[in-house]
Design an enzyme around this catalytic site. Sequence first.
Site, mmCIF file in Angstrom:
data_model
loop_
_atom_site.group_PDB
_atom_site.id
_atom_site.type_symbol
_atom_site.label_atom_id
_atom_site.label_comp_id
_atom_site.label_asym_id
_atom_site.label_seq_id
_atom_site.Cartn_x
_atom_site.Cartn_y
_atom_site.Cartn_z
ATOM 1 N N ASP A 1 15.253 -5.602 -52.816
ATOM 2 C CA ASP A 1 14.842 -5.907 -51.448
ATOM 3 C C ASP A 1 13.378 -5.507 -51.437
ATOM 4 O O ASP A 1 13.046 -4.311 -51.431
ATOM 5 C CB ASP A 1 15.639 -5.051 -50.454
ATOM 6 N N HIS A 2 12.484 -6.486 -51.467
ATOM 7 C CA HIS A 2 11.093 -6.122 -51.761
ATOM 8 C C HIS A 2 10.461 -5.261 -50.666
ATOM 9 O O HIS A 2 9.463 -4.605 -50.903
ATOM 10 C CB HIS A 2 10.245 -7.356 -52.097
ATOM 11 N N HIS B 1 15.837 -6.810 -45.107
ATOM 12 C CA HIS B 1 14.575 -6.098 -44.878
ATOM 13 C C HIS B 1 14.588 -5.251 -43.596
ATOM 14 O O HIS B 1 14.208 -4.087 -43.607
ATOM 15 C CB HIS B 1 13.407 -7.089 -44.776
HETATM 16 C C1 BG6 Z 1 11.363 -12.931 -47.956
HETATM 17 C C2 BG6 Z 1 11.891 -14.032 -47.090
HETATM 18 O O1 BG6 Z 1 12.391 -12.115 -48.404
HETATM 19 O O2 BG6 Z 1 10.429 -12.167 -47.218
HETATM 20 C C3 BG6 Z 1 10.755 -14.907 -46.567
HETATM 21 O O3 BG6 Z 1 12.793 -14.836 -47.828
HETATM 22 C C4 BG6 Z 1 9.717 -14.061 -45.890
HETATM 23 O O4 BG6 Z 1 11.240 -15.905 -45.685
HETATM 24 C C5 BG6 Z 1 9.304 -12.896 -46.768
HETATM 25 O O5 BG6 Z 1 8.595 -14.891 -45.637
HETATM 26 C C6 BG6 Z 1 8.408 -11.941 -46.021
HETATM 27 O O6 BG6 Z 1 7.911 -10.996 -46.912
HETATM 28 P P1 BG6 Z 1 6.536 -10.267 -46.618
HETATM 29 O O7 BG6 Z 1 6.424 -9.274 -47.728
HETATM 30 O O8 BG6 Z 1 5.475 -11.317 -46.657
HETATM 31 O O9 BG6 Z 1 6.671 -9.648 -45.282
#
Ligand code: BG6
Length: 508
Positions: free
Chosen positions: A183-184, A246
């Site tokens: 989960d980045h 997230h």
């Molecule tokens: C991803 C989603 O996990 O996270 C995307 O699939 C989203 O739809 C993205 O745009 C958002 O990541 P960040 O790091 O740009 O907030």
Amino acid sequence: MENPKNHILVIFGASGDLTARKLLPAVFSLKVQKLLPEKFAILGVGRTLFSDIDFRKKMKESILKFSKEKNPDGKLIDDFTESVFYRSMDNATAGDYNGLKLKLEDIDKTLQTSGNYIFYMATPPVMYDVIAANLTHAGLTDQSSGFRRLIIEKPFGYDLNSGKELNRRLHEMVSEEQIYRIDHYLGKETVQNVLVTRFANGIFEPLWNRNYIHRVEITSAESIGVEERGGYYDSAGALRDMVQNHLLQMVGMTAMEPPSSLEPDAIRNEILKVFQSLQPISEADVTKQVIRGQYTGSTIRGECVTGYRNEKGVAPGSKTETFVAIKFFINNWRWGGVPFYIRTGKLLPTRVTEIVIHFKKSPHHLFQRENASLSSNQLIIRIQPDEGILLKFDMKEPGSGFNVKNVNMDFHYSDLANIRVPSAYERLLYDVMIGDSTLFSRDDEVETAWKFIQPIQTAWATNKNIKIYGYPAGTWGPSVSNDLIEGCGLTWRYPCKNLSDDGLYCEL
Ligand code: BG6
């Protein structure tokens, strides 16, 4: 910093966007910081036909375009891509995995990568268990001759049952310790800093509870639409794409009890307890506690912006939500009675992710100030962009009398000289390489998060009367989402104004 053991990183879905935009640039950054093992290789796997040379060229272009390194050195990129290989195969065909095994053995022999493999599934989710089964069948998940780790991208399943089923299938093939559910958001420096802010300082924790906090608000706004991902997004929607993972992880970090240590399970156990304490939203309460929206065509700074239903890959009458706002409670001693509000959406006026802790107002107003009925104290943890922390409080306006002004005490990461904030993927890939699973979701966490989300999904799927509001691209989503916030005159925090002057919302 610990140096990872020699290994090969195998990326399934190597010809896709994630590999080019995030993964290769992140691994290259590890190379720049000398955090890769002495013997290391990447093997890209995909259906598109590439020779090793062509794939290296494509990856070099990606690194030049997307790397976070300032002025990436062309010679260093060439050195790096020399250990990048490619194998074209069909991930679904079990027979192809014998060839994959031979290729890995070949690289092992030539580069002495010690027989350790990390398998990264940057593929459509339906492929996760298929790839795991094929790897297992080919003997590639057996750890007798080296470590074997599987990185699984989100979404992990598409509802409670499929999430459980995916866990069950994976556990038949590999142990939980081998699985890294990515989960980045957990890789973001500022999300990890929530733990440090809370548990390294003596001043916040005594106030961090129902006695002093009025409400908690978490926003993850994006200024882009679905871009090229309409096909995927239309079957996912904001609830699955952002909230189940997230946003709930940020709730976990904000609401958890102090862990007893920094061991992976100590932290994950506390996040799990938060998820287990989420007060379920019954299907009947979905209309009261959840607002969904979808962006419609609009004009932003004179430019026409396409509505969601006209995006490529999206069904014409789609009811998929591109915005969702939820109010909920956490049933435990710390948080009993404190409302949590979370919202996320695409094509909102700006890109911002922040956690806002609204403290209760002072019990008696001695001084004159505007909006005396509202609290003057908020702690805003800015996850991105302009990462930092902002504390809002009242002070005396210079001059006669006791006029009060709300001011900011502001910290920006960018003020720290020579501090390089690593990308989320860089941090998480490095953690898998050293075998640290702290920042990855455990099986029970994922299932408990799905359990909370499931009634919302069910209500939306079965109750045709639940509204989906259109909101013009460039606005803060359906304004009815303000009605979720309990309390006279209270609204969400709006870090900037609507960009579109079109009408505010309509029912779709
Ligand atoms: C991803 C989603 O996990 O996270 C995307 O699939 C989203 O739809 C993205 O745009 C958002 O990541 P960040 O790091 O740009 O907030």
